[in-house]
Design a protein around this motif. Structure first.
Motif, mmCIF file in Angstrom:
data_model
loop_
_atom_site.group_PDB
_atom_site.id
_atom_site.type_symbol
_atom_site.label_atom_id
_atom_site.label_comp_id
_atom_site.label_asym_id
_atom_site.label_seq_id
_atom_site.Cartn_x
_atom_site.Cartn_y
_atom_site.Cartn_z
ATOM 1 N N ARG A 21 24.950 8.440 8.091
ATOM 2 C CA ARG A 21 24.942 7.576 9.273
ATOM 3 C C ARG A 21 26.353 7.335 9.773
ATOM 4 N N ALA A 22 27.268 7.007 8.843
ATOM 5 C CA ALA A 22 28.656 6.728 9.224
ATOM 6 C C ALA A 22 29.322 7.970 9.821
ATOM 7 N N TRP A 23 29.070 9.135 9.234
ATOM 8 C CA TRP A 23 29.643 10.379 9.768
ATOM 9 C C TRP A 23 29.152 10.605 11.198
ATOM 10 N N PRO A 30 31.143 14.082 14.429
ATOM 11 C CA PRO A 30 30.056 14.970 14.861
ATOM 12 C C PRO A 30 30.536 16.178 15.667
ATOM 13 N N LYS A 31 31.763 16.123 16.165
ATOM 14 C CA LYS A 31 32.310 17.262 16.907
ATOM 15 C C LYS A 31 32.727 18.401 15.976
ATOM 16 N N ILE A 32 32.969 18.077 14.673
ATOM 17 C CA ILE A 32 33.412 19.123 13.748
ATOM 18 C C ILE A 32 32.316 19.569 12.781
ATOM 19 N N ALA A 33 31.268 18.740 12.590
ATOM 20 C CA ALA A 33 30.156 19.119 11.715
ATOM 21 C C ALA A 33 28.989 18.165 11.930
ATOM 22 N N GLN A 34 27.787 18.673 11.689
ATOM 23 C CA GLN A 34 26.586 17.846 11.743
ATOM 24 C C GLN A 34 26.270 17.393 10.319
ATOM 25 N N ALA A 35 25.982 16.101 10.143
ATOM 26 C CA ALA A 35 25.665 15.579 8.810
ATOM 27 C C ALA A 35 24.167 15.296 8.701
ATOM 28 N N ASN A 36 23.589 15.731 7.587
ATOM 29 C CA ASN A 36 22.189 15.477 7.272
ATOM 30 C C ASN A 36 22.081 15.155 5.788
ATOM 31 N N VAL A 37 21.000 14.478 5.418
ATOM 32 C CA VAL A 37 20.703 14.269 3.997
ATOM 33 C C VAL A 37 19.675 15.314 3.609
ATOM 34 N N THR A 55 17.052 9.630 -10.005
ATOM 35 C CA THR A 55 16.658 9.527 -8.606
ATOM 36 C C THR A 55 16.556 10.930 -8.053
ATOM 37 N N LEU A 56 15.851 11.068 -6.959
ATOM 38 C CA LEU A 56 15.809 12.374 -6.320
ATOM 39 C C LEU A 56 17.227 12.766 -5.920
ATOM 40 N N PRO A 57 17.606 14.001 -6.183
ATOM 41 C CA PRO A 57 18.975 14.422 -5.867
ATOM 42 C C PRO A 57 19.157 14.657 -4.368
ATOM 43 N N LEU A 58 19.372 13.561 -3.648
ATOM 44 C CA LEU A 58 19.652 13.626 -2.223
ATOM 45 C C LEU A 58 21.156 13.713 -2.030
ATOM 46 N N LEU A 59 21.580 14.667 -1.247
ATOM 47 C CA LEU A 59 23.006 14.846 -1.025
ATOM 48 C C LEU A 59 23.284 15.020 0.458
ATOM 49 N N PRO A 60 24.353 14.405 0.942
ATOM 50 C CA PRO A 60 24.756 14.675 2.316
ATOM 51 C C PRO A 60 25.237 16.122 2.429
ATOM 52 N N VAL A 61 24.892 16.745 3.531
ATOM 53 C CA VAL A 61 25.362 18.098 3.803
ATOM 54 C C VAL A 61 26.011 18.105 5.179
ATOM 55 N N TRP A 77 38.820 13.765 6.803
ATOM 56 C CA TRP A 77 37.768 13.165 7.629
ATOM 57 C C TRP A 77 36.797 12.367 6.755
ATOM 58 N N ILE A 78 36.452 12.922 5.582
ATOM 59 C CA ILE A 78 35.549 12.216 4.662
ATOM 60 C C ILE A 78 36.169 10.897 4.239
ATOM 61 N N LYS A 79 37.451 10.907 3.891
ATOM 62 C CA LYS A 79 38.140 9.669 3.498
ATOM 63 C C LYS A 79 38.110 8.647 4.630
#
Length: 115
Positions: A21-23, A30-37, A55-61, A77-79
């Protein structure tokens, strides 16, 4: 275009959903990559069976990363995104390409990093 799996340390302070959500709400990210779980493929689930809380291994991609964006740039950017979510501890992002072709960005509290 490249994709990177963002692996947040379990004690990091934000969930995969909060990171995505924050990304996506950041004015530039969002101009450099699309984020999804995404749910990690089932063959990787045994890696998560040793955790104290299963827990289910949900990871941001981060998908469709724009050409010319290096892992080092992506790390910055992540930081910036996690700082915007109120994370105050020093963050370490480690680029970890895997032999099977998966590209990981491991995000952890720098004071908890292995020496």
């Amino acid at each position: 275009m490249m994709s990177y799996i963002v692996q947040l340390s379990p004690d990091f302070g934000i969930t995969p959903q909060e990171f995505v959500r924050a990304w996506n709400e950041h004015p530039e990210c969002p101009k450099i990559a699309q984020a999804n779980v995404n749910l990690l493929p089932q063959e990787y689930w045994p890696l998560f069976l040793n955790q104290e809380q299963l827990t289910l291994p949900l990871l941001p991609v981060l998908k469709n990363v724009v050409g010319g964006i290096t892992p080092r740039m992506l790390s910055e950017w992540i930081k910036e995104v996690v700082m915007g979510e109120g994370i105050t501890h020093e963050t370490e992002v480690i680029y970890a390409p895997q032999p099977d072709g998966l590209e990981y960005m491991i995000v952890q509290n720098k004071s908890h990093a292995a020496v």
